[in-house]
Design a protein around this motif. Sequence first.
Motif, PDB file in Angstrom:
ATOM      1  N   ASN A  71     -14.641  11.706 -10.667  1.00  0.00           N
ATOM      2  CA  ASN A  71     -13.982  11.960  -9.384  1.00  0.00           C
ATOM      3  C   ASN A  71     -13.068  10.811  -8.978  1.00  0.00           C
ATOM      4  O   ASN A  71     -11.977  11.030  -8.458  1.00  0.00           O
ATOM      5  N   LEU A  72     -13.520   9.573  -9.197  1.00  0.00           N
ATOM      6  CA  LEU A  72     -12.730   8.410  -8.798  1.00  0.00           C
ATOM      7  C   LEU A  72     -11.465   8.254  -9.630  1.00  0.00           C
ATOM      8  O   LEU A  72     -10.421   7.876  -9.110  1.00  0.00           O
ATOM      9  N   GLU A  73     -11.568   8.527 -10.925  1.00  0.00           N
ATOM     10  CA  GLU A  73     -10.423   8.321 -11.805  1.00  0.00           C
ATOM     11  C   GLU A  73      -9.452   9.496 -11.824  1.00  0.00           C
ATOM     12  O   GLU A  73      -8.349   9.380 -12.329  1.00  0.00           O
ATOM     13  N   SER A  74      -9.848  10.635 -11.261  1.00  0.00           N
ATOM     14  CA  SER A  74      -9.001  11.825 -11.342  1.00  0.00           C
ATOM     15  C   SER A  74      -7.797  11.783 -10.415  1.00  0.00           C
ATOM     16  O   SER A  74      -6.741  12.293 -10.746  1.00  0.00           O
ATOM     17  N   LYS A  75      -7.937  11.158  -9.243  1.00  0.00           N
ATOM     18  CA  LYS A  75      -6.818  11.121  -8.304  1.00  0.00           C
ATOM     19  C   LYS A  75      -6.774   9.780  -7.600  1.00  0.00           C
ATOM     20  O   LYS A  75      -7.796   9.132  -7.413  1.00  0.00           O
ATOM     21  N   PRO A  76      -5.570   9.339  -7.187  1.00  0.00           N
ATOM     22  CA  PRO A  76      -5.484   8.055  -6.485  1.00  0.00           C
ATOM     23  C   PRO A  76      -6.061   8.144  -5.077  1.00  0.00           C
ATOM     24  O   PRO A  76      -6.067   9.196  -4.454  1.00  0.00           O
ATOM     25  N   VAL A  77      -6.557   7.015  -4.602  1.00  0.00           N
ATOM     26  CA  VAL A  77      -7.131   6.923  -3.271  1.00  0.00           C
ATOM     27  C   VAL A  77      -6.117   6.228  -2.361  1.00  0.00           C
ATOM     28  O   VAL A  77      -5.614   5.160  -2.698  1.00  0.00           O
ATOM     29  N   THR A  78      -5.812   6.827  -1.220  1.00  0.00           N
ATOM     30  CA  THR A  78      -4.861   6.258  -0.280  1.00  0.00           C
ATOM     31  C   THR A  78      -5.589   5.329   0.675  1.00  0.00           C
ATOM     32  O   THR A  78      -6.554   5.724   1.327  1.00  0.00           O
ATOM     33  N   VAL A  79      -5.103   4.084   0.755  1.00  0.00           N
ATOM     34  CA  VAL A  79      -5.702   3.078   1.621  1.00  0.00           C
ATOM     35  C   VAL A  79      -4.675   2.690   2.685  1.00  0.00           C
ATOM     36  O   VAL A  79      -3.644   2.109   2.358  1.00  0.00           O
ATOM     37  N   PRO A  80      -4.916   3.024   3.961  1.00  0.00           N
ATOM     38  CA  PRO A  80      -3.982   2.610   5.013  1.00  0.00           C
ATOM     39  C   PRO A  80      -4.194   1.134   5.380  1.00  0.00           C
ATOM     40  O   PRO A  80      -5.333   0.666   5.424  1.00  0.00           O
ATOM     41  N   ALA A  81      -3.089   0.420   5.622  1.00  0.00           N
ATOM     42  CA  ALA A  81      -3.178  -0.988   6.003  1.00  0.00           C
ATOM     43  C   ALA A  81      -1.997  -1.337   6.901  1.00  0.00           C
ATOM     44  O   ALA A  81      -0.950  -0.684   6.852  1.00  0.00           O
ATOM     45  N   HIS A  82      -2.160  -2.346   7.718  1.00  0.00           N
ATOM     46  CA  HIS A  82      -1.085  -2.795   8.599  1.00  0.00           C
ATOM     47  C   HIS A  82      -0.083  -3.594   7.778  1.00  0.00           C
ATOM     48  O   HIS A  82      -0.453  -4.567   7.124  1.00  0.00           O
ATOM     49  N   ALA A  83       1.186  -3.166   7.813  1.00  0.00           N
ATOM     50  CA  ALA A  83       2.210  -3.825   7.004  1.00  0.00           C
ATOM     51  C   ALA A  83       3.482  -4.018   7.807  1.00  0.00           C
ATOM     52  O   ALA A  83       3.747  -3.310   8.778  1.00  0.00           O
ATOM     53  N   GLY A  84       4.278  -4.987   7.362  1.00  0.00           N
ATOM     54  CA  GLY A  84       5.577  -5.242   7.965  1.00  0.00           C
ATOM     55  C   GLY A  84       6.627  -4.308   7.384  1.00  0.00           C
ATOM     56  O   GLY A  84       6.343  -3.394   6.607  1.00  0.00           O
ATOM     57  N   LYS A  85       7.885  -4.542   7.755  1.00  0.00           N
ATOM     58  CA  LYS A  85       8.977  -3.670   7.319  1.00  0.00           C
ATOM     59  C   LYS A  85       9.202  -3.711   5.815  1.00  0.00           C
ATOM     60  O   LYS A  85       9.598  -2.724   5.216  1.00  0.00           O
ATOM     61  N   GLU A  86       8.967  -4.842   5.195  1.00  0.00           N
ATOM     62  CA  GLU A  86       9.247  -4.984   3.768  1.00  0.00           C
ATOM     63  C   GLU A  86       8.052  -4.644   2.883  1.00  0.00           C
ATOM     64  O   GLU A  86       8.082  -4.872   1.687  1.00  0.00           O
ATOM     65  N   GLY A  87       6.996  -4.113   3.447  1.00  0.00           N
ATOM     66  CA  GLY A  87       5.837  -3.706   2.662  1.00  0.00           C
ATOM     67  C   GLY A  87       4.800  -4.796   2.466  1.00  0.00           C
ATOM     68  O   GLY A  87       3.830  -4.604   1.744  1.00  0.00           O
ATOM     69  N   ARG A  88       4.981  -5.923   3.077  1.00  0.00           N
ATOM     70  CA  ARG A  88       3.998  -7.008   2.975  1.00  0.00           C
ATOM     71  C   ARG A  88       2.919  -6.778   4.034  1.00  0.00           C
ATOM     72  O   ARG A  88       3.205  -6.530   5.186  1.00  0.00           O
ATOM     73  N   LEU A  89       1.656  -6.869   3.601  1.00  0.00           N
ATOM     74  CA  LEU A  89       0.537  -6.609   4.495  1.00  0.00           C
ATOM     75  C   LEU A  89       0.239  -7.808   5.387  1.00  0.00           C
ATOM     76  O   LEU A  89       0.483  -8.952   5.021  1.00  0.00           O
ATOM     77  N   PHE A  90      -0.298  -7.518   6.572  1.00  0.00           N
ATOM     78  CA  PHE A  90      -0.810  -8.552   7.455  1.00  0.00           C
ATOM     79  C   PHE A  90      -2.257  -8.794   7.039  1.00  0.00           C
ATOM     80  O   PHE A  90      -3.167  -8.166   7.546  1.00  0.00           O
TER      81      PHE A  90
END
Length: 148
Positions: A71-90
């Motif tokens: 189940n884990l390897e069959s599909k990617p897992v979406t992880v939400p995170a706080h990020a800036g405009k350029e995709g760098r996470l806080f």
Amino acid sequence: MKVILTHEVSSLGTAGDVVDVKDGYARNFLFRRGLATAWTKGGQKQVDSIAKGREVREVKSLEEAKSIKGNLESKPVTVPAHAGKEGRLFGAVSSADIAAAVKAAIGTELDKRKIEVPTPIKSTGAHEALVRLHPEVQAKVTLNVVAG
């Protein structure tokens, strides 16, 4: 210093193992995080009970671990995170964040201590993590980190 591992430590062993480590590592890391206890003559009973409990859990969970791996390897897992405009996470994505995202996506509850991230996740995009489900079964999880 001899210690009895009470939890699995990736570089040392599994719960119930008696290992020899440096004094500082035992006092400052293993004991403080509750991963080990000091070895004593009376501690052998504790080692035996941990090993017995581990054997009971492993026998019935091998098949379950293999199905969870699929189940884990069959599909990617979406992880939400706080990020800036350029995709760098806080900050960075923690193993607890990954465990919560897996539970939301697949419905399987994972122990955050069994999730290993090779490099800290500090940007959005595709990343990988390793999950130790069983001593014989490890799953590679594809993570899709999105700003959210």
